[in-house]
Design a protein around this motif. Sequence first.
Motif: not given
Lengths: 353, 353
Positions: B83, B85-86, B266, B289-293, B295-296, B298
Amino acid sequence: MGRRRQSVTIKHVAADAGVSLQTVSRVINNEPNVRPEMQKRVQASIDKLGYVPSIAAQRMSGSRSYLILAINDRERTIADWRGRQGIDWVDQMLLGGMLKCAELGYRMIFELVDTHNDHVERELRATIAALQPDGVVLTPPHSDNPLIVGLLDKAKIPFARIGSLGNGAGIPLTMDDEGSAQLATRHLIDLGHRRIGFIAGSPEYNLSGWRVDGWREEMEAAGLADEALLAWGDFSYASGEAAARTLLDSADPPTAIIVSNDQMTLATLEVARARDLEIPRDLSIISFDNTPIVRFTQPPLTAVDQPIAETVSRAVELIIAAQRGEAPSKTPTVVRGSLVERGSTAPPPKARR
Amino acid sequence: MGRRRQSVTIKHVAADAGVSLQTVSRVINNEPNVRPEMQKRVQASIDKLGYVPSIAAQRMSGSRSYLILAINDRERTIADWRGRQGIDWVDQMLLGGMLKCAELGYRMIFELVDTHNDHVERELRATIAALQPDGVVLTPPHSDNPLIVGLLDKAKIPFARIGSLGNGAGIPLTMDDEGSAQLATRHLIDLGHRRIGFIAGSPEYNLSGWRVDGWREEMEAAGLADEALLAWGDFSYASGEAAARTLLDSADPPTAIIVSNDQMTLATLEVARARDLEIPRDLSIISFDNTPIVRFTQPPLTAVDQPIAETVSRAVELIIAAQRGEAPSKTPTVVRGSLVERGSTAPPPKARR
DNA sequence: ATGAAAGCGCTAACAC
DNA sequence: GTGTTAGCGCTTTCAT
């Protein structure tokens, strides 16, 4: 702690099937000289007892270890993990490598090795001595490290070199960096851009140069070449920032920029924003790598996808084939990348066109 | 292929140092009954010859294998990898696990095992028989799979159960899901929210329930409890979408929602957007979870960080301690998460307050 | 086509 | 303290 022993060994199977150890061994390894009915009987015992050969014992007796070692640069990998920027290189390696290994009855072991270390050799030698892998997958920048390549060659362990044209030993594979850069460049030319900038990655990685080559060739072919449009970075955010500034602050700035990885692209996006450049209206951007974050930037990035999983998968195949005695091809195996169009590319602004 | 033998074995070292194999063995394993000068002489030979013990041979002779096996759910992991999704769960596991293993002279091997498979047992048994690990790290949902736990217990292999309260065998560790949910809930209450929704994860994971518990307790303590504010998902985007709709389309919708993972968040973001709800002005959101996404998105998401690396690191420590005979604690080791404040939380809209 | 014997590199158990 | 012996589970000779 009490010594843990194998619960079911080849002896148990042999006894159960009423045959010799050797016959069981032959069945396990699909060797000839076993009558079908014999093979069936043994297989039945194996299934019944739930027997699985011990890799340690197999390795000990001088045969295969059924282990493929994949190694990555330690410093960079740990930095990526800690940074939590969504760089999924390792995940894609495992995806391609573990599944292919499983398919062929092998296991993949992932390890980190320091490139910038005077004892690379000792470190790798130790890992190999301890694990005795049947093959090794090298990734950049290890793939072109002469110490590592020489060591593996001498040890007669089949190994793949991802991101290497492979002068010398080992099985070379590339993701067609040059072709991918051409693809990106052509895409922008087709959109009408004439001043297309390029931010290169760390020269320590050969693929950085290949990408530049691809861009340069395509620009020359279109009569658009201008070395002032090239800026070098080192794959880091900071270096991307500097490179983007150089390019955008020049007298005749580009209307499009191809950036050699996603981190530097993030920086470029930020530099553009600071200059009130709207993407893609005022500036088109194409990124390399296509890591997960490119879908979450504003706008989502058009990017060159690196087929990491497939490349590692092919590497494993080739290693195992080589280990079985097949002569490896000397010309690199090429797994082509592709351009994924998203929202960061458009025709150039009319004013400048 | 020519049979590859160890280049430098314990015999070579023994010969070089002029001692018996056993003495060398003692030095390697830091065992007593070796005079300092003897130990020095042997160590000198080891260094000189670049000797590294073969794990296979060590394992064969009934001692440790120096291998720690970490297993993840196959289906989910491969889906995450594909997937792109980071989701960096595996990376964080490796970060914590590999570094700690290296520190203690062990190696971590990562493997995938199917939970939803009638032959989980056979599969795991095969992996263990082949690899003979000294310990196993279990992650959800394996950590509470009775088949797996029973098997490991019977095999007398020390194992850690991450995300388990640990009824029965093994070393339990949690990331304090309940406490983290309380943290998030309290944060929203402090901001002035009174209707705080909660989107739960898959009930197959025990931690899903713990998170709900934490939310519920905090809401009750504040006199804000309302089960209508709870919706269940299964960690997937689609389930998050449905849950968010249920919550936001209700007669008295929440002004804030806590979502049990980033993928469902999301989806919640998207559902909110479709209803013209601006985040955080009209709706506050906290993700898990605080996965990388995160931070990106909006806006960037306020999120509960799961200390995966540290938890796996602790798990490895505890396993190795157990393997050395230390009695493991029966109460779970707790590694607390933390709330990372970003842009998705604010006081509730005035109108509704 | 099958079996018997030897040995891989190391450590546990037991001598000395 | 240090050395000797046996054996881990398997595969490779080499017989039959």
